[in-house]
Design a protein around this motif. Structure first.
Motif, PDB file in Angstrom:
ATOM      1  N   LYS A 136      40.109 -58.821  29.266  1.00 45.98           N
ATOM      2  CA  LYS A 136      41.450 -58.547  28.748  1.00 45.98           C
ATOM      3  C   LYS A 136      41.443 -58.527  27.222  1.00 45.98           C
ATOM      4  O   LYS A 136      40.780 -59.341  26.586  1.00 45.98           O
ATOM      5  N   ILE A 137      42.205 -57.602  26.661  1.00 46.49           N
ATOM      6  CA  ILE A 137      42.442 -57.588  25.220  1.00 46.49           C
ATOM      7  C   ILE A 137      43.868 -58.044  24.917  1.00 46.49           C
ATOM      8  O   ILE A 137      44.120 -58.721  23.926  1.00 46.49           O
ATOM      9  N   ILE A 138      44.813 -57.675  25.795  1.00 49.86           N
ATOM     10  CA  ILE A 138      46.231 -57.991  25.610  1.00 49.86           C
ATOM     11  C   ILE A 138      46.709 -58.895  26.737  1.00 49.86           C
ATOM     12  O   ILE A 138      46.336 -58.694  27.898  1.00 49.86           O
ATOM     13  N   ASP A 139      47.529 -59.900  26.412  1.00 50.55           N
ATOM     14  CA  ASP A 139      48.097 -60.738  27.471  1.00 50.55           C
ATOM     15  C   ASP A 139      49.198 -59.965  28.200  1.00 50.55           C
ATOM     16  O   ASP A 139      49.817 -59.055  27.642  1.00 50.55           O
ATOM     17  N   GLU A 140      49.423 -60.332  29.453  1.00 52.31           N
ATOM     18  CA  GLU A 140      50.349 -59.582  30.302  1.00 52.31           C
ATOM     19  C   GLU A 140      51.784 -59.639  29.790  1.00 52.31           C
ATOM     20  O   GLU A 140      52.539 -58.668  29.940  1.00 52.31           O
ATOM     21  N   GLU A 141      52.179 -60.748  29.190  1.00 48.80           N
ATOM     22  CA  GLU A 141      53.553 -60.867  28.681  1.00 48.80           C
ATOM     23  C   GLU A 141      53.809 -59.830  27.590  1.00 48.80           C
ATOM     24  O   GLU A 141      54.834 -59.136  27.601  1.00 48.80           O
ATOM     25  N   THR A 142      52.867 -59.719  26.661  1.00 50.20           N
ATOM     26  CA  THR A 142      52.996 -58.726  25.591  1.00 50.20           C
ATOM     27  C   THR A 142      53.003 -57.319  26.158  1.00 50.20           C
ATOM     28  O   THR A 142      53.829 -56.476  25.774  1.00 50.20           O
ATOM     29  N   PHE A 143      52.083 -57.050  27.084  1.00 50.31           N
ATOM     30  CA  PHE A 143      51.988 -55.715  27.700  1.00 50.31           C
ATOM     31  C   PHE A 143      53.299 -55.351  28.393  1.00 50.31           C
ATOM     32  O   PHE A 143      53.816 -54.239  28.226  1.00 50.31           O
ATOM     33  N   ASN A 144      53.860 -56.291  29.143  1.00 47.24           N
ATOM     34  CA  ASN A 144      55.110 -56.022  29.880  1.00 47.24           C
ATOM     35  C   ASN A 144      56.295 -55.838  28.944  1.00 47.24           C
ATOM     36  O   ASN A 144      57.189 -55.017  29.213  1.00 47.24           O
ATOM     37  N   MET A 145      56.321 -56.588  27.854  1.00 52.08           N
ATOM     38  CA  MET A 145      57.407 -56.424  26.885  1.00 52.08           C
ATOM     39  C   MET A 145      57.366 -55.029  26.257  1.00 52.08           C
ATOM     40  O   MET A 145      58.405 -54.394  26.043  1.00 52.08           O
ATOM     41  N   VAL A 146      56.152 -54.552  25.998  1.00 52.40           N
ATOM     42  CA  VAL A 146      55.997 -53.207  25.440  1.00 52.40           C
ATOM     43  C   VAL A 146      56.440 -52.155  26.448  1.00 52.40           C
ATOM     44  O   VAL A 146      57.128 -51.186  26.102  1.00 52.40           O
ATOM     45  N   GLN A 147      56.085 -52.350  27.732  1.00 50.07           N
ATOM     46  CA  GLN A 147      56.505 -51.395  28.763  1.00 50.07           C
ATOM     47  C   GLN A 147      58.026 -51.366  28.886  1.00 50.07           C
ATOM     48  O   GLN A 147      58.628 -50.296  29.053  1.00 50.07           O
ATOM     49  N   ASP A 148      58.652 -52.542  28.800  1.00 51.86           N
ATOM     50  CA  ASP A 148      60.113 -52.611  28.882  1.00 51.86           C
ATOM     51  C   ASP A 148      60.755 -51.851  27.730  1.00 51.86           C
ATOM     52  O   ASP A 148      61.729 -51.111  27.920  1.00 51.86           O
ATOM     53  N   ARG A 149      60.197 -52.028  26.545  1.00 56.56           N
ATOM     54  CA  ARG A 149      60.792 -51.356  25.386  1.00 56.56           C
ATOM     55  C   ARG A 149      60.602 -49.837  25.475  1.00 56.56           C
ATOM     56  O   ARG A 149      61.477 -49.070  25.090  1.00 56.56           O
ATOM     57  N   ILE A 150      59.453 -49.407  26.008  1.00 55.95           N
ATOM     58  CA  ILE A 150      59.211 -47.970  26.204  1.00 55.95           C
ATOM     59  C   ILE A 150      60.242 -47.393  27.157  1.00 55.95           C
ATOM     60  O   ILE A 150      60.815 -46.325  26.927  1.00 55.95           O
ATOM     61  N   GLN A 151      60.508 -48.121  28.251  1.00 55.31           N
ATOM     62  CA  GLN A 151      61.480 -47.648  29.231  1.00 55.31           C
ATOM     63  C   GLN A 151      62.883 -47.586  28.649  1.00 55.31           C
ATOM     64  O   GLN A 151      63.645 -46.656  28.915  1.00 55.31           O
ATOM     65  N   ILE A 152      63.215 -48.577  27.819  1.00 50.03           N
ATOM     66  CA  ILE A 152      64.534 -48.599  27.185  1.00 50.03           C
ATOM     67  C   ILE A 152      64.684 -47.386  26.266  1.00 50.03           C
ATOM     68  O   ILE A 152      65.701 -46.691  26.282  1.00 50.03           O
ATOM     69  N   SER A 153      63.662 -47.124  25.467  1.00 44.36           N
ATOM     70  CA  SER A 153      63.710 -45.997  24.544  1.00 44.36           C
ATOM     71  C   SER A 153      63.773 -44.671  25.290  1.00 44.36           C
ATOM     72  O   SER A 153      64.470 -43.741  24.880  1.00 44.36           O
ATOM     73  N   LYS A 154      63.055 -44.621  26.406  1.00 44.87           N
ATOM     74  CA  LYS A 154      63.015 -43.384  27.190  1.00 44.87           C
ATOM     75  C   LYS A 154      64.313 -43.156  27.946  1.00 44.87           C
ATOM     76  O   LYS A 154      64.821 -42.035  28.041  1.00 44.87           O
ATOM     77  N   ARG A 155      64.863 -44.237  28.500  1.00 43.74           N
ATOM     78  CA  ARG A 155      66.009 -44.126  29.391  1.00 43.74           C
ATOM     79  C   ARG A 155      67.331 -44.027  28.636  1.00 43.74           C
ATOM     80  O   ARG A 155      68.214 -43.260  28.995  1.00 43.74           O
ATOM     81  N   ALA A 156      67.486 -44.841  27.596  1.00 48.95           N
ATOM     82  CA  ALA A 156      68.789 -44.871  26.923  1.00 48.95           C
ATOM     83  C   ALA A 156      68.646 -45.255  25.461  1.00 48.95           C
ATOM     84  O   ALA A 156      69.033 -46.339  25.060  1.00 48.95           O
ATOM     85  N   PRO A 157      68.049 -44.391  24.649  1.00 47.47           N
ATOM     86  CA  PRO A 157      67.979 -44.706  23.214  1.00 47.47           C
ATOM     87  C   PRO A 157      69.377 -44.799  22.626  1.00 47.47           C
ATOM     88  O   PRO A 157      70.173 -43.875  22.768  1.00 47.47           O
ATOM     89  N   ALA A 158      69.692 -45.908  21.980  1.00 47.20           N
ATOM     90  CA  ALA A 158      71.061 -46.175  21.538  1.00 47.20           C
ATOM     91  C   ALA A 158      71.598 -45.101  20.602  1.00 47.20           C
ATOM     92  O   ALA A 158      72.716 -44.620  20.759  1.00 47.20           O
TER      93      ALA A 158
END
Length: 237
Positions: A136-158
């Protein structure tokens, strides 16, 4: 054989040779595919370029390239902490940092890096996924937080949704489910547009946290921030 003309004989031989070539080509392709599947089941490198931060040892195993792995960790941390993809790309290219293919970073290469499960130790190849198959290079918490932010930006950029600035984007989190709040807007029956922050956990986790008026929460945060900016604290900063 004696009744076959030279031309016909030549065509027959050519046809046989073509058939043999196709047969051996198909057989070779099957052997290569089978070999690569066996490699995948053993979590071995199957060719191409290893992702940034990894290197391949003599046994075709993935190992961490520490110097480049630090770059990968820096990229994930920057995005997790609120930096935009544009800011990160500019930072990397100004530093002369290249992708695994030796190119400058762009949005496609950055998002490809963010979505690569190999960084959390999951070996992936052609539909095969093996957890803890590689370091592993990245911990799962960091990886998941990044995925969440990607989805937020993709789904509903403010900014795209309401054409207004949400000061607390990527900075406001739910006290119930810990999910991020996203800036939203809606039009009432009277055609009046309302701006608010909404918990992303309402759909994902069934969180019962109500929407918060944009102006109300931003005013509170701004006032509290101003109260903290005393001369003493400013000197410390």
């Amino acid at each position: 054989k004696e009744n076959i003309s030279d031309d016909a004989s030549g065509i027959l031989v050519e046809s046989i040779l073509e058939g043999m070539a196709e047969y051996y080509s198909a057989e070779l392709s099957q052997k290569v595919t089978r070999g690569m599947k066996i490699n995948a089941e053993k979590c071995l490198f199957n060719g191409g370029r290893p992702p940034l931060g990894f290197k391949i040892d003599n046994n075709k195993k993935f190992q961490i390239d520490e110097q480049k792995a630090d770059v990968v960790r820096k990229i994930f941390d920057m995005y997790k902490n609120g930096n935009t993809t544009t800011n990160i790309i500019e930072y990397l290219n100004n530093k002369g940092i290249k992708t695994s293919y030796g190119n400058e970073f762009n949005k496609n290469s950055l998002h490809s890096l963010f979505r690569n499960k190999k960084y959390i130790g999951i070996y992936t190849y052609n539909g095969i996924e093996i957890e803890n198959g590689i370091p592993k290079i990245i911990d799962e918490e960091t990886f998941n937080m990044v995925q969440d932010r990607i989805q937020i930006s993709k789904r509903a950029p403010a900014k795209a949704k309401a054409k207004t600035e949400y000061l607390l984007t990527t900075k406001l989190f739910c006290g119930n489910c810990k999910e991020m709040f996203t800036g939203m807007s809606g039009t009432s029956k009277t055609k009046k547009v309302h701006y608010y922050y909404s918990c992303n956990g309402r759909k994902k986790k069934g969180c019962n946290k109500k929407n918060i008026q944009k102006d109300l929460i931003e005013k509170i945060v701004i006032e509290e921030t101003r109260n903290m900016l005393t001369d003493e604290n400013i000197d410390k900063i």
